[in-house]
Every structure is written in structure tokens, then in C-alpha cells.
Design a protein around this motif. Structure first.
Motif, PDB file in Angstrom:
ATOM      1  N   GLU A  46     -16.551  -7.970  47.246  1.00  0.00           N
ATOM      2  CA  GLU A  46     -16.142  -6.620  46.888  1.00  0.00           C
ATOM      3  C   GLU A  46     -15.959  -5.759  48.120  1.00  0.00           C
ATOM      4  OE1 GLU A  46     -18.860  -3.972  44.951  1.00  0.00           O
ATOM      5  OE2 GLU A  46     -20.637  -4.885  45.877  1.00  0.00           O
ATOM      6  N   ALA A  61     -16.660   2.193  48.006  1.00  0.00           N
ATOM      7  CA  ALA A  61     -16.955   1.765  46.649  1.00  0.00           C
ATOM      8  C   ALA A  61     -17.904   2.782  46.021  1.00  0.00           C
ATOM      9  CB  ALA A  61     -17.606   0.381  46.664  1.00  0.00           C
ATOM     10  N   ASP A  62     -17.776   2.982  44.737  1.00  0.00           N
ATOM     11  CA  ASP A  62     -18.625   3.962  44.052  1.00  0.00           C
ATOM     12  C   ASP A  62     -20.103   3.657  44.247  1.00  0.00           C
ATOM     13  OD1 ASP A  62     -16.439   4.456  41.161  1.00  0.00           O
ATOM     14  OD2 ASP A  62     -16.431   5.356  43.160  1.00  0.00           O
ATOM     15  N   SER A  63     -20.429   2.385  44.334  1.00  0.00           N
ATOM     16  CA  SER A  63     -21.829   1.971  44.417  1.00  0.00           C
ATOM     17  C   SER A  63     -22.490   2.351  45.738  1.00  0.00           C
ATOM     18  CB  SER A  63     -21.942   0.464  44.205  1.00  0.00           C
ATOM     19  OG  SER A  63     -21.169  -0.231  45.171  1.00  0.00           O
ATOM     20  N   VAL A  64     -21.702   2.700  46.749  1.00  0.00           N
ATOM     21  CA  VAL A  64     -22.286   3.009  48.057  1.00  0.00           C
ATOM     22  C   VAL A  64     -21.986   4.425  48.523  1.00  0.00           C
ATOM     23  CG1 VAL A  64     -22.093   0.572  48.679  1.00  0.00           C
ATOM     24  CG2 VAL A  64     -20.353   2.201  49.485  1.00  0.00           C
ATOM     25  N   LYS A  65     -21.213   5.173  47.756  1.00  0.00           N
ATOM     26  CA  LYS A  65     -20.874   6.538  48.160  1.00  0.00           C
ATOM     27  C   LYS A  65     -22.132   7.369  48.357  1.00  0.00           C
ATOM     28  CE  LYS A  65     -16.257   7.014  46.154  1.00  0.00           C
ATOM     29  NZ  LYS A  65     -15.447   7.627  45.070  1.00  0.00           N
ATOM     30  N   ARG A  67     -24.344   6.862  50.539  1.00  0.00           N
ATOM     31  CA  ARG A  67     -25.398   6.085  51.201  1.00  0.00           C
ATOM     32  C   ARG A  67     -24.880   5.358  52.439  1.00  0.00           C
ATOM     33  NH1 ARG A  67     -27.693   1.873  48.797  1.00  0.00           N
ATOM     34  NH2 ARG A  67     -25.854   1.316  47.560  1.00  0.00           N
ATOM     35  N   THR A  87     -31.013  -0.636  48.643  1.00  0.00           N
ATOM     36  CA  THR A  87     -31.684  -1.151  47.459  1.00  0.00           C
ATOM     37  C   THR A  87     -31.503  -2.670  47.421  1.00  0.00           C
ATOM     38  OG1 THR A  87     -29.814  -1.122  45.936  1.00  0.00           O
ATOM     39  CG2 THR A  87     -30.968   0.962  46.278  1.00  0.00           C
ATOM     40  N   GLU A  89     -30.062  -4.356  45.360  1.00  0.00           N
ATOM     41  CA  GLU A  89     -28.698  -4.653  44.908  1.00  0.00           C
ATOM     42  C   GLU A  89     -27.697  -4.674  46.063  1.00  0.00           C
ATOM     43  OE1 GLU A  89     -31.197  -4.079  41.861  1.00  0.00           O
ATOM     44  OE2 GLU A  89     -30.761  -2.446  43.270  1.00  0.00           O
ATOM     45  N   ASP A  90     -28.087  -4.184  47.226  1.00  0.00           N
ATOM     46  CA  ASP A  90     -27.211  -4.224  48.398  1.00  0.00           C
ATOM     47  C   ASP A  90     -27.317  -5.546  49.151  1.00  0.00           C
ATOM     48  OD1 ASP A  90     -28.148  -0.822  48.883  1.00  0.00           O
ATOM     49  OD2 ASP A  90     -26.211  -1.537  48.124  1.00  0.00           O
TER      50      ASP A  90
END
Length: 124
Positions: A46, A61-65, A67, A87, A89-90
């Protein structure tokens, strides 16, 4: 040809930070857009973050915005990714990628050149 070498990965606890670096060599005049991708075991690769040639445009990506932060130093042919508030999940292999141009910054098909990756592991 372009060679990309990543560094800076490692193991951290949740909430920690890392800074990834990617040094480009070879035909760097064609490394216009650059980006970071990641792939966790059993998951698809991704797009995480990407930047335009001058660094004025960034995509996340939305998941890292909020951070992660991507930056580049063209004088050093180096791309960076600051990872904060990590996290579990990273956890993934993180890859640097470079391309001449691309309409979609976070699409892997925009990037013909890839590094070997650097592992990021986040424990809870």
C-alpha cells in the motif's frame, strides 16, 4: 537506472517514532515523484506517502495522516519518512520508490524503481 537504498527501520514500542531514509543514486535526474510504500505479511503493498519533485505536494494514506511526514532533500538525493505515534498496525516492510511522473502519487504503478525495503516492527 536508479538505485534506492532505505535505512532507519527497527523495532519500537507503540507510541514510538522512527525516521526512514532513502538515498537515490544513478540516474537521479529521473527521480521526480518519490514515495514510501509498505507491505505487511499476507497483505497487499500500500502507498503510505508520496511527494512531488520539489516537495511542495504531498499525499498520505488516510491511515497515517497526522502521524507520518514525508520530505526530501534533492541536494542529497534523499527521501525521508518520519513515523510518529506508531501502532502495531504499522508493522511492515517499508519500501522507497521513485518515478519520472505519475497521475496517482500513491499508486505503485507510478513507480518503476524500488528499493529493497527496511523493516519496521512495532510492539504493543
Amino acid at each position: 537506472q536508479v538505485q534506492l537504498v532505505e535505512s532507519g527501520g527497527g523495532s519500537v514500542q507503540a507510541g514510538g517514532s522512527l525516521r526512514l531514509s532513502c538515498v537515490a543514486s544513478g540516474a537521479t535526474h529521473i527521480t521526480k515523484i518519490m514515495g514510501w510504500f509498505r507491505q505487511a505479511p499476507g497483505k497487499e503493498r500500500e502507498g503510505v506517502a508520496a511527494t512531488s519533485p520539489g516537495g511542495s505536494i504531498t499525499r498520505y494514506a488516510d491511515s497515517v495522516k497526522g502521524r507520518f511526514a514525508i520530505s526530501r532533500d534533492n541536494a542529497k538525493n534523499t527521501l525521508y519518512l518520519q513515523l510518529n505515534s506508531l501502532t502495531p498496525e504499522d508493522t511492515a516492510m517499508y519500501y522507497c520508490a521513485a518515478g519520472a511522473a505519475g497521475s496517482s502519487y500513491l499508486a505503485a504503478q507510478s513507480y518503476p524503481y524500488w528499493g529493497q525495503g527496511t523493516q519496521v516492527t512495532v510492539s504493543s
